[in-house]
Each structure stands twice: as structure tokens, then as C-alpha cells.
Design an enzyme around this catalytic site. Structure first.
Site, mmCIF file in Angstrom:
data_model
loop_
_atom_site.group_PDB
_atom_site.id
_atom_site.type_symbol
_atom_site.label_atom_id
_atom_site.label_comp_id
_atom_site.label_asym_id
_atom_site.label_seq_id
_atom_site.Cartn_x
_atom_site.Cartn_y
_atom_site.Cartn_z
ATOM 1 N N LYS A 302 1.426 92.392 43.094
ATOM 2 C CA LYS A 302 2.968 91.599 42.993
ATOM 3 C C LYS A 302 3.849 91.984 43.645
ATOM 4 O O LYS A 302 5.218 91.278 44.521
ATOM 5 C CB LYS A 302 3.359 92.110 41.853
ATOM 6 C CG LYS A 302 3.441 91.369 40.810
ATOM 7 C CD LYS A 302 3.705 91.900 39.142
ATOM 8 C CE LYS A 302 2.858 91.488 37.664
ATOM 9 N NZ LYS A 302 4.577 92.066 36.605
ATOM 10 N N ASP A 338 9.172 87.111 34.813
ATOM 11 C CA ASP A 338 9.286 88.336 34.411
ATOM 12 C C ASP A 338 10.854 88.868 33.634
ATOM 13 O O ASP A 338 11.014 89.594 32.499
ATOM 14 C CB ASP A 338 8.542 89.794 34.974
ATOM 15 C CG ASP A 338 6.898 89.870 34.899
ATOM 16 O OD1 ASP A 338 6.522 88.829 33.812
ATOM 17 O OD2 ASP A 338 6.405 90.662 35.712
HETATM 18 P P1 NAP Z 1 2.927 100.218 37.359
HETATM 19 O O1 NAP Z 1 3.822 99.081 38.040
HETATM 20 O O2 NAP Z 1 1.703 100.657 37.473
HETATM 21 O O3 NAP Z 1 4.244 101.432 36.450
HETATM 22 C C1 NAP Z 1 3.433 102.310 35.622
HETATM 23 C C2 NAP Z 1 4.586 102.982 34.630
HETATM 24 O O4 NAP Z 1 3.899 103.648 33.907
HETATM 25 C C3 NAP Z 1 5.259 104.270 35.813
HETATM 26 O O5 NAP Z 1 6.675 104.384 36.346
HETATM 27 C C4 NAP Z 1 3.560 105.635 35.956
HETATM 28 O O6 NAP Z 1 5.176 106.367 35.870
HETATM 29 C C5 NAP Z 1 4.083 105.013 33.890
HETATM 30 N N1 NAP Z 1 2.693 105.884 33.929
HETATM 31 C C6 NAP Z 1 1.555 105.580 34.053
HETATM 32 N N2 NAP Z 1 0.601 106.219 33.582
HETATM 33 C C7 NAP Z 1 1.211 107.316 32.574
HETATM 34 C C8 NAP Z 1 1.232 107.838 31.706
HETATM 35 N N3 NAP Z 1 -0.183 108.501 30.773
HETATM 36 N N4 NAP Z 1 2.407 109.055 31.185
HETATM 37 C C9 NAP Z 1 3.743 108.466 31.380
HETATM 38 N N5 NAP Z 1 4.500 107.125 32.387
HETATM 39 C C10 NAP Z 1 2.807 106.977 32.468
HETATM 40 O O7 NAP Z 1 2.446 98.782 36.029
HETATM 41 P P2 NAP Z 1 3.595 98.187 35.597
HETATM 42 O O8 NAP Z 1 2.620 97.026 36.309
HETATM 43 O O9 NAP Z 1 5.078 98.430 35.349
HETATM 44 O O10 NAP Z 1 3.248 98.134 33.771
HETATM 45 C C11 NAP Z 1 3.405 98.765 32.852
HETATM 46 C C12 NAP Z 1 3.054 98.611 31.717
HETATM 47 O O11 NAP Z 1 4.070 97.101 31.102
HETATM 48 C C13 NAP Z 1 1.531 98.182 31.363
HETATM 49 O O12 NAP Z 1 1.195 98.503 30.184
HETATM 50 C C14 NAP Z 1 1.511 96.616 31.706
HETATM 51 O O13 NAP Z 1 0.252 95.788 31.189
HETATM 52 C C15 NAP Z 1 2.799 96.286 30.970
HETATM 53 N N6 NAP Z 1 3.532 94.777 31.062
HETATM 54 C C16 NAP Z 1 3.856 93.865 29.953
HETATM 55 C C17 NAP Z 1 4.782 92.518 30.626
HETATM 56 C C18 NAP Z 1 4.379 91.357 29.321
HETATM 57 O O14 NAP Z 1 4.394 90.273 29.756
HETATM 58 N N7 NAP Z 1 4.448 92.345 28.431
HETATM 59 C C19 NAP Z 1 4.703 92.835 31.885
HETATM 60 C C20 NAP Z 1 4.872 93.467 32.980
HETATM 61 C C21 NAP Z 1 3.744 94.524 32.894
HETATM 62 P P3 NAP Z 1 4.675 107.207 37.449
HETATM 63 O O15 NAP Z 1 5.751 106.305 38.446
HETATM 64 O O16 NAP Z 1 4.444 108.855 36.728
HETATM 65 O O17 NAP Z 1 2.966 107.179 38.027
#
Ligand code: NAP
Length: 514
Positions: A302, A338
Site C-alpha cells: 500500500k 479505506d
Molecule cells: P499493519 O500495517 O501490519 O499494522 C498492524 C498493527 O497491528 C500495528 O499497529 C501493530 O503494532 C499491531 N499489532 C500486530 N500484532 C499485534 C499484536 N499481537 N498485539 C497488539 N498489536 C499488534 O496492518 P494493517 O494493514 O494496519 O491491518 C491491521 C488489521 O486491520 C488487519 O487485521 C487487517 O486485516 C485489518 N484491515 C481491515 C480492513 C477492512 O476493510 N475491514 C482494511 C484494512 C485492514 P506494532 O506497530 O507494535 O507492530
């Protein structure tokens, strides 16, 4: 529309007949009989094969060694055998451009008179020439009186964009031309060839019987294309759309977007492109050359995709991430739907954002979209994250006075004081701890809780929200919202709701909205 052609390379006529029938059962529209693989190939063998395979559409090919085939005899006897294949009534015959103009015109003329379609083929095992060189080869094939087919060795992934660009440029003058890149790095030229009007896509009978490097087997080809209805639905006028991510295993977007295109009767197909990080620039270059009209971008591309695009819209630049690409006047523009999906999921449930106190858990790409949307609508935002410095980076990037970074250990107290809670971490997602990212007792009546996790739909956080009397909003509603907005940007049309409902009902996802 592209037909699926399976090359058959067996040592005996009996083996060829069996393999050709197996190919038809597996979904092949026609087979290419590689006569050069037969241990014995005389006029009688060709006649007998034509007779036994009368009901199977077939291409007769007798490839000489100089063109990568197995035929070792002299050129005159080979041309006589090809002439015999034409007279026997095979549907197609493959004639190499290297045969020479005079003899080639004689054979293509004979084929025409006998109602046989001639394919004039060219193979370059050394390299991929510049676009002009490829176009010139295709024109020579057409001038010789056949359907053009050209294959070039792909030495580096960037060669694919040249092949696809040339195929696109030659479309008008070489209708149906099949242009492919040979080698593992050339696979995308095969995948995209139907969108350039290629008459055939080639696939091996199974993994052990491939006839060219980078060629898929028919099982893998059919499985890949299933979501878009098969390559037979795609032609030069079909809009090319897709999703770029890695890994892409469980993405629901292809099923959703293809159902929407079908629902509105649009000539378009949406395919999954599993692209490892290092391959992003080359893959996007190939898609651009093939005429990509629109795409979604997901983890981990992204942010990286931004510098490969011609322009960015306000939300994408603000968030610092692109999840949608739109082609407009030949330029690729990046959007972030998004944000619209997120805001729409909250406002669609009657949540008022202006003046609300929102707590965002997480500081990755999804959190950036959420914070951007909340600030845009006038909410006051607090961000907490496992690694505080990342949250500070997010706040610094998105700026504004309405954003505060707090310590994760205060999350319960912060949630207790918030009107809106958004989980932007994968906590609760399949494969991650099945728990709530905030203490359940901090959730309260009058609060809206949006869990971005959408697999599973019912997460521990949403369960806790329901028990505590809060309004739970499943992540799948945001997912649908971003998909609808992408579709609107590409087509200018409203996403057909029935299409979404059908896909969600048939998948392991479901939502209270539907
Ligand atoms: P990302 O950029 O990889 O960010 C992940 C975030 O989650 C970071 O802040 C990370 O913290 C935190 N994290 C990861 N593992 C963790 C754990 N075990 N305990 C606590 N915090 C944790 O991913 P993203 O794109 O933001 O996506 C995050 C979630 O949103 C995913 O589940 C994704 O499927 C969902 N999502 C949904 C939609 C939708 O349309 N519904 C759209 C986009 C994303 P650190 O910085 O400390 O590593």
C-alpha cells in the site's frame, strides 16, 4: 475470446489420442498435437491421428529442432508432412515463419482453400527484442497469411512489459495474435494475453507435461481463472482489473468485484496477482502495458506502490497509503477508499463523528486510514499502539491538533472515556490470539466499537461490545464499503448490492447488514 489449448507431447499415436481426450475432459477447447514428439511420424500416422481425433479440435505442429522442437529430419519431408496434415483436415496447422516466405505462402494458401486455419509462429530463444521488433515479427506472420504467434525468452522481468505493450500495439493489424514470454519470469504475459485479444492460452496437460518454461498446467489455469469465469470470457475489449498483494490466499475481493461486474453486465474481469515485494514495480509495469483499468492494492504494497503511480488523490496522499488504482487518460492515479469505507461503516450505523472522542488501537496502514477519516469528520483522536514510537510517527504524519498519543497500559481507562473505539490490529483475527485488544469491562452503552478484523466476522471484541451494550460494527462492513467505493471510481456506477450479498452468503463471511 481466448480458447484454452493444451499441447500434447506423446511418443505414440495411442498415447496422443488418450491425452487429447483427457485434455478435453479437463476443459481444453482444443489441443495442439506435437507431432515432432512421436517416435514415428509418417503420412499414414498423421492420417490415422486425424481420423481418430475427428471430434477433437486440434492444431497439428511438427516443430523442427531449430525452433525448439524434436523433429530431426530434413526440411522438405517436414513440409510434405505439414501439407499432409492440412489435407487430412486438422482444424489448425502451425507453420514457422522461418520456413521462408514462398513456401509459407503456398502452405497458408492451401490451408485457406481447405478451410484449415494456419498459425504462423516465431520463437526467439535468445531474448526479447524491443517493441518495434516484436510488432514487426507479428506483421510478418500476418502477411504470410496466418494467425500470428510469437514467443520470446524473458531474461529479466521488465521484458514482459515490452511483450505486452507490443501485443497491445499490434492488436488492430494482427487480430488474435498470441504473444508470450518464455521462462518463469514471463508467466504474467500468458496470464494477461487474453486481455490483448490472444486467440489461445496454452496450458500443459499436467505439471509433468508442460511444453514451455513458465507455462501453467490446465488444472492450475482453470483454478486461477475460475473466479473471473475462465479465459473464455475475456477478449481485447474486456477491462482488466485486479488486486496486488502478498500473500493473497484468502482475499474476497476477486469474488466480490467479479460478481459486481457480472451483475451489471460489464465486460470486465478482476484477477488476483500475488506479487512479492521485490516484484511490485515490474508487475505494475506489465499490467500498465497490458492496459490495466483499475486495481486494488493490499498488504504489503500500500505504501510502496505510491512512487510507481502518476498521481495521488488527497486521501491517499494524506493517509500515505494507496489501496485503489484508477487509470484515467492513460495515467495511473492512486486513491485510498479505506477512508470512505471506514467512515461509511460508522456513519451508516448512525454514529456521529463530529466532536466524538475516538480511541484507535494500532498504528499501521489501517489505523492511518481510520485516523485520517476521524480527523476529517471532526473527531478528537487518541492512538495507542504496542510500539509507542510508531503511534508517534502516525500522529506526526497526519498532524492536526485533534490527535494524541497515549500509553498502551492506559487503554482500559481511555476506552472507558471514549465514544468510539476502533481496533486496527490483527488481534482477534484467525491465526492471532482470539482475545479482545481492550479490557471488555471498559466497553459501555452508547459507545460504537468498530473491529477492522473481518475474518472471523464475529470477533471476541464484538462479542464483548454486545454483552456490554455497545454498538458493534463488524470489519466486513468497512471492507464492503471500500470495495463499493473502488468500484464506483472505476466504473462510475453503484455497486450492485445483490452481487455483494450473494458472494458473502457463499463465503464464510456474513454480516448483519445483509
Ligand atoms: P499493519 O500495517 O501490519 O499494522 C498492524 C498493527 O497491528 C500495528 O499497529 C501493530 O503494532 C499491531 N499489532 C500486530 N500484532 C499485534 C499484536 N499481537 N498485539 C497488539 N498489536 C499488534 O496492518 P494493517 O494493514 O494496519 O491491518 C491491521 C488489521 O486491520 C488487519 O487485521 C487487517 O486485516 C485489518 N484491515 C481491515 C480492513 C477492512 O476493510 N475491514 C482494511 C484494512 C485492514 P506494532 O506497530 O507494535 O507492530
Amino acid at each position: 475470446m481466448a480458447l484454452v489449448c493444451v499441447p500434447i507431447r506423446e511418443r505414440t499415436a495411442g498415447g496422443m489420442v488418450r491425452a487429447a481426450r483427457a485434455a478435453r475432459r479437463r476443459g481444453a477447447d482444443l489441443v495442439e498435437l506435437r507431432l515432432d514428439y512421436l517416435a514415428r511420424c509418417g503420412p499414414k500416422d498423421i492420417e490415422s491421428l486425424a481420423e481418430r481425433l475427428r471430434s477433437v479440435p486440434a492444431v497439428a505442429t511438427l516443430r523442427p529442432e531449430r525452433e525448439g522442437g524434436r523433429y530431426r529430419g530434413g526440411e522438405r519431408p517436414r513440409l510434405d508432412l505439414l501439407e499432409r496434415a492440412i489435407r487430412c483436415g486438422f482444424e489448425h496447422v502451425d507453420l514457422e515463419l522461418s520456413i521462408g516466405r514462398r513456401e509459407l505462402c503456398r502452405l497458408t494458401g492451401l490451408a485457406r482453400r481447405r478451410g484449415v486455419r494456419a498459425i504462423v509462429s516465431h520463437h526467439d530463444f535468445r531474448r526479447t527484442p524491443p517493441v518495434a521488433g516484436i510488432v514487426q515479427r507479428l506483421r510478418q506472420c500476418v502477411r504470410a497469411g496466418g494467425l500470428a504467434k510469437a514467443a520470446f525468452t524473458v531474461l529479466r522481468p521488465g521484458d514482459c512489459a515490452r511483450i505486452l505493450g507490443a501485443a497491445r500495439r499490434a492488436r488492430g493489424r494482427a487480430p488474435g495474435a498470441i504473444v508470450v514470454g518464455m521462462g518463469p519470469a514471463g508467466t504474467i504475459t500468458r496470464t494477461l494475453s487474453p486481455f490483448l485479444g490472444a486467440a489461445f492460452v496454452y496450458a500443459g496437460l499436467d505439471r509433468r507435461r508442460l511444453t514451455a518454461p513458465g507455462q501453467p498446467d490446465i488444472g492450475a489455469l482453470m483454478e486461477y481463472w475460475k473466479v473471473a469465469g475462465g479465459p473464455g470470457r475475456v477478449g481485447a475489449s474486456t477491462g482488466l482489473y485486479g488486486i496486488l498483494g502478498h500473500p493473497l490466499g484468502h482475499s474476497l475481493s476477486p469474488a466480490l468485484q467479479n460478481a459486481a461486474f457480472r451483475g451489471l453486465g460489464l465486460d470486465a474481469a478482476y484477477l488476483p496477482f500475488d506479487v512479492p515485494p521485490r516484484a511490485l514495480a515490474d508487475t505494475l509495469g506489465a499490467l500498465r502495458a497490458a492496459g490495466l483499468r483499475g486495481a486494488n492494492v493490499t498488504i504489503p504494497h500500500k505504501t510502496a506502490v505510491m512512487e510507481l503511480l502518476d498521481s495521488l488523490d488527497g486521501a491517499a496522499a494524506g493517509v500515505g497509503a494507496v489501496n485503489t488504482i484508477v487509470r484515467s487518460n492513460g495515467r495511473l492515479c492512486g486513491y485510498n477508499t479505506d477512508v470512505a469505507g471506514f467512515v461509511g461503516a460508522l456513519e451508516g450505523r448512525g454514529v456521529v463523528l463530529r466532536g466524538a472522542r475516538a480511541l484507535v488501537v494500532g498504528a499501521g496502514g489501517a489505523a492511518r486510514a481510520a485516523v485520517h477519516g476521524l480527523l476529517m469528520r471532526g473527531a478528537a483522536v487518541t492512538v495507542v499502539n504496542r510500539h509507542r514510537r510508531r503511534a508517534e510517527g502516525l500522529a506526526g504524519r497526519l498532524g492536526g491538533t485533534g490527535i494524541t498519543v497515549a500509553n498502551l497500559r492506559d487503554i482500559g481507562e481511555l476506552a472507558g472515556r471514549s465514544d468510539i473505539l476502533v481496533n486496527c490490529t490483527p488481534v482477534g483475527m484467525r491465526g492471532f490470539p482470539a482475545e479482545s485488544p481492550v479490557p471488555p469491562r471498559s466497553l459501555h452503552r452508547g459507545m460504537a466499537v468498530l473491529d477492522m478484523v473481518y475474518n472471523p466476522v464475529r470477533t471476541p471484541l464484538l462479542g464483548a461490545a454486545r454483552r456490554r451494550g455497545a454498538l458493534g460494527i463488524p470489519g466486513v462492513e468497512m471492507f464492503l464499503g471500500q470495495a463499493e467505493e473502488s468500484f464506483r471510481l472505476w466504473t462510475g456506477k453503484r455497486f450492485p448490492d445483490a452481487a455483494a450479498r450473494a458472494v458473502l452468503c457463499n463465503s464464510r463471511f456474513s454480516t448483519s447488514r445483509h
